[in-house]
Scaffold this active site. Structure first.
Site, short mmCIF file in Angstrom:
data_model
loop_
_atom_site.label_atom_id
_atom_site.label_comp_id
_atom_site.label_asym_id
_atom_site.label_seq_id
_atom_site.Cartn_x
_atom_site.Cartn_y
_atom_site.Cartn_z
N ASP A 1 0.87 -1.18 0.00
CA ASP A 1 0.00 0.00 0.00
C ASP A 1 0.91 1.23 0.00
O ASP A 1 2.13 1.12 0.17
CB ASP A 1 -0.94 -0.05 1.22
CG ASP A 1 -2.18 0.80 1.01
OD1 ASP A 1 -2.22 1.58 0.05
OD2 ASP A 1 -3.13 0.68 1.82
N ASP B 1 -3.59 7.28 -3.48
CA ASP B 1 -4.95 7.76 -3.74
C ASP B 1 -5.37 8.70 -2.63
O ASP B 1 -4.69 8.84 -1.61
CB ASP B 1 -5.93 6.57 -3.86
CG ASP B 1 -5.81 5.58 -2.72
OD1 ASP B 1 -4.67 5.32 -2.27
OD2 ASP B 1 -6.84 5.08 -2.24
N GLY C 1 -11.57 3.74 1.12
CA GLY C 1 -12.41 4.57 1.98
C GLY C 1 -13.53 3.81 2.67
O GLY C 1 -14.52 4.41 3.09
N1 GUN Z 1 -6.35 0.97 3.19
C1 GUN Z 1 -7.60 1.06 3.67
N2 GUN Z 1 -8.33 1.93 2.95
C2 GUN Z 1 -7.53 2.42 2.00
C3 GUN Z 1 -7.72 3.36 0.95
O1 GUN Z 1 -8.78 3.94 0.75
N3 GUN Z 1 -6.64 3.58 0.14
C4 GUN Z 1 -5.43 2.95 0.33
N4 GUN Z 1 -4.45 3.19 -0.51
N5 GUN Z 1 -5.25 2.08 1.32
C5 GUN Z 1 -6.28 1.81 2.14
#
Ligand code: GUN
Length: 710
Positions: A104, A139, A212
């Site tokens: 992430d 994002d 989100g």
């Molecule tokens: N992890 C939990 N929610 C999100 C999100 O909306 N975007 C990203 N990049 N990681 C997340």
């Protein structure tokens, strides 16, 4: 325990491709091709905190069968020593994990702490340089409590970063393209559309996570969660896996999978374990409150709850984290198995009783299935129903929600659209029916329990439509062996319950029989029917059965189906079912004994193809919206013809068009661009998936039509 070997790298040309191997409605079993293995979905990516590894990634690979995990590139980037090691040795070495590594980007940290110190370009190049398999763009987190304007902006910012991130990723790093948009279905659909089509140098996103949604899950706002999932699915390319960002509670797996989710990720297994909480497929339980384990696992084997309670915090967290991960994995295995068996909706239905919040969401979904909303949610729901094979092999348990199961709704819609009363009656008379007789109070197989009664009713008045009352609504007698109608599991009493008049009127109207007088009839034991008339009626009924199956399941016009079956002969099985259907001396089709459907034979496929007057389907060109467009066709490129013509399966990537009324699991033809028959078989994917997928089997071919292709 022997060490698990390292994964095999996917073929160069398959990098980032997703293939579907099984499907059940919107649920799918897939394979995602990465440089560190081909991962089978639906699956959960356990979250690894690089600073706090509750379970070592190597142990996850070796002992838990974890093929892919997720960690946070921003956390690594922030720590000098981690960053240097990751850049020098690669992420797989840093984590000591040979499988697929997803990362992430820091968006979640920005949601928690308000900001991050890294830019969108830098975080992508960092993920690329560490050798990550699937990275994530930076994002903009759209919280559900934001205003519409703020959410619009979050979607816009995310979309603006797509192209530059895809460029920065290059050809080796696959990327997640998250979908934001809060709880607004239209905004989610819009975001999905723009993220789905984003590309740079011919490369688009590999996976689309829904972002989100963590606040929704924390507040158990499951109805909204599923609403935005459906809205997003309506405009995402169907060849991309969908990931629920931050979702890892097993209670949510069956329904999410039934609606088309392929990937989950969560730290819940470890975080819950630290607080002494145990995950179960039916909810969370507190270690403090139990005397016995609700679900067994290898990790807990040999330990009582009392013993675990008395362990020091570290040891307790570790053992519970292992247990939580095992339960999570086994629930996912159960879901995958349900998709293979075609029972994922039933599993979701069962799980919906585990939580009132989930039940609320499930009931809302059932209402949507019954009467879909206008807009993206309704579009997705209709697509789900249309892509569900209406027939099921083997039995199916009767439950209070059965009438809302997508395959049942699909069959009912097909009956309403395509079933017609016979064009001529057994005594060769024509015209409308004089009456409808509803056989009730008798169990299947109806050809055994009610045949003589039916013959006597037809002798009494040939212009009689015979329906059978089943616990899931009436069906024409001609479809008496169609499963699950003839194969419902439940106590004998289910066959004796009689519907009320209003229900009967509604169902009869649906079948286009409104205004025709209805008699309700319980078959009796003994009849003394005239055997000559009896055998004429039986032959006529056999033909009706084939005609009705061809029209309802294969979209062949009933008049064409009548022509096809003129003078048909058939053999009967020991259980009195039609086995092989011959016409004009050729074997044209065989009823499928497993589910009551139809399997075409080559000569039948030839004849049904000749009946079609429209041009072969081409992706992107709409076909006319008719009730009986003819048996669905899949059109293949010239290069594939020599192979498919000799009986090889049709592979994705070799298809130029597919009819939109194609139903996965029901027969289809394979044709060339002139509409000539190449083969016939069973589609595994929907026409939309065929338009997008580039890997895997599209049609399982039964027979090729070209023994000597040129
Ligand atoms: N992890 C939990 N929610 C999100 C999100 O909306 N975007 C990203 N990049 N990681 C997340």
């Amino acid at each position: 325990m022997p060490e698990r070997p390292d994964p095999k790298k996917c073929r160069e040309q398959d990098l980032g491709l997703f293939e579907i191997t099984h499907r059940d409605g919107s649920a799918r079993i897939g394979k995602l091709h990465t440089k560190h293995g081909i991962i089978t979905t639906p699956m959960l990516l356990p979250v690894i905190n690089p600073n706090l590894r509750t379970i070592e990634p190597r142990e996850m690979w070796d002992s838990f069968g974890v093929d892919a995990l997720i960690t946070n590139s921003y956390v690594i980037w922030k720590h000098d020593d981690l960053r240097e090691k990751a850049l020098a040795d690669g992420i797989h070495c840093l984590l000591d994990f040979p499988g697929t590594v997803v990362t992430d980007s820091g968006t979640f940290q920005s949601y928690i702490y308000g900001d991050v110190e890294v830019g969108p370009k830098e975080i992508v190049s960092f993920q690329r340089d560490m050798g990550v398999d699937i990275g994530t763009i930076l994002d903009e987190f759209g919280r559900p409590d934001m205003t519409r304007e703020e959410l619009d902006r979050a979607v816009e910012i995310t979309s603006e970063r797509s192209e530059l991130s895809l460029t920065e990723a290059g050809s080796e790093l696959l990327l997640n393209g998250p979908i934001q948009g809060g709880t607004h279905p239209d905004l989610r659909a819009q975001a999905s559309f723009s993220m789905g089509k984003a590309e740079s140098e011919g490369r688009g996103f590999c996976v689309h996570p829904l972002g989100g949604i963590v606040p929704l899950m924390e507040q158990q706002r499951y109805r909204e969660l599923f609403e935005i999932l459906l809205a997003s699915k309506s405009s995402l390319p169907p060849d991309r896996p969908v990931h629920l960002f931050g979702c890892g509670h097993p209670i949510l797996f069956p329904l999410s999978i039934a609606l088309g989710v392929d990937l989950f990720d969560s730290a819940a297994y470890a975080i819950f374990a630290r607080d002494g909480r145990i995950l179960t497929p039916e909810g969370t339980v507190k270690l403090e409150e139990i005397s016995e384990w609700p679900f067994p696992s290898n990790s807990l084997h040999g330990h009582t709850p009392e013993q675990v309670k008395s362990m020091d915090l570290q040891k307790r967290s570790e053992i519970l984290a292992r247990h939580n991960l095992e339960i999570t994995q086994s629930e996912l295995a159960k879901c995958r198995e349900a998709v293979r068996k075609g029972t994922i909706w039933e599993l979701a239905e069962q799980r919906s009783h585990s939580s009132p919040y989930l039940r609320e969401a499930f009931v809302w979904l059932q209402d949507q299935l019954d009467i879909p909303d206008e807009g993206p949610v309704g579009d997705s729901v209709l697509r789900l129903i249309a892509s569900t094979d209406p027939l099921r092999q083997g039995g199916e348990s009767l439950g209070e929600d059965i009438e809302y199961r997508p395959h049942i709704l699909h069959m009912q819609a097909l009956l309403a659209m395509r079933w017609r009363f016979p064009g001529s009656w057994w005594d060769s008379s024509g015209g409308d029916p004089d009456r409808v007789v509803l056989i009730e109070g008798t169990p299947p197989p109806w050809r055994i329990t009610s045949m003589e009664s039916v013959i006597s009713l037809l002798i009494e008045n040939p212009k009689t439509v015979i329906l059978i009352s089943t616990p899931i609504g009436p069906i024409p007698f001609s479809l008496e062996d169609v499963s699950p109608w003839c194969h419902l599991n439940g106590p004998e009493a289910i066959w004796h319950a009689v519907p009320d008049d209003e229900e009967i009127t509604d169902s009869i109207d649906e079948l286009g029989l409104s205004g025709i007088p209805v008699t309700r009839y319980s078959p009796e034991e003994l009849y003394d029917n005239d055997p000559d008339k009896g055998s004429i009626i039986r032959e006529w009924m056999d033909r009706c059965s084939i005609v009705d199956k061809l029209s309802v399941l294969c979209a062949i016009h009933p008049l064409d189906a009548c022509k096809l079956t003129e003078g048909m002969t058939s053999r009967r099985s020991k259980t009195d079912r039609i086995v092989n259907v011959h016409s004009k001396g050729d074997h044209i089709l065989s009823p499928r004994l497993t589910d009551g459907g139809i399997s075409m034979a080559l000569e039948g496929a030839r004849r049904v193809n000749e009946l079609i007057t429209s041009k072969p389907p081409v992706f992107g060109i709409d076909s006319d919206d008719e009730d009986f467009p003819g048996i669905p066709r899949v059109c293949v490129i010239d290069d594939a013809i020599p192979f498919v013509g000799q009986g090889r399966n049709v592979m994705h990537g070799y298809i130029t068009g597919a009819d939109p009324h194609l139903i996965p699991g029901q027969p289809c033809l394979v044709v060339n661009s002139k509409g000539e028959l190449v083969a016939h078989g069973t589609p595994l994917t929907s026409h939309l998936e065929m338009a997008f997928l580039r890997k895997g089997i599209a049609v399982k071919v039964r027979e090729g039509a070209m023994k000597n292709p040129n």
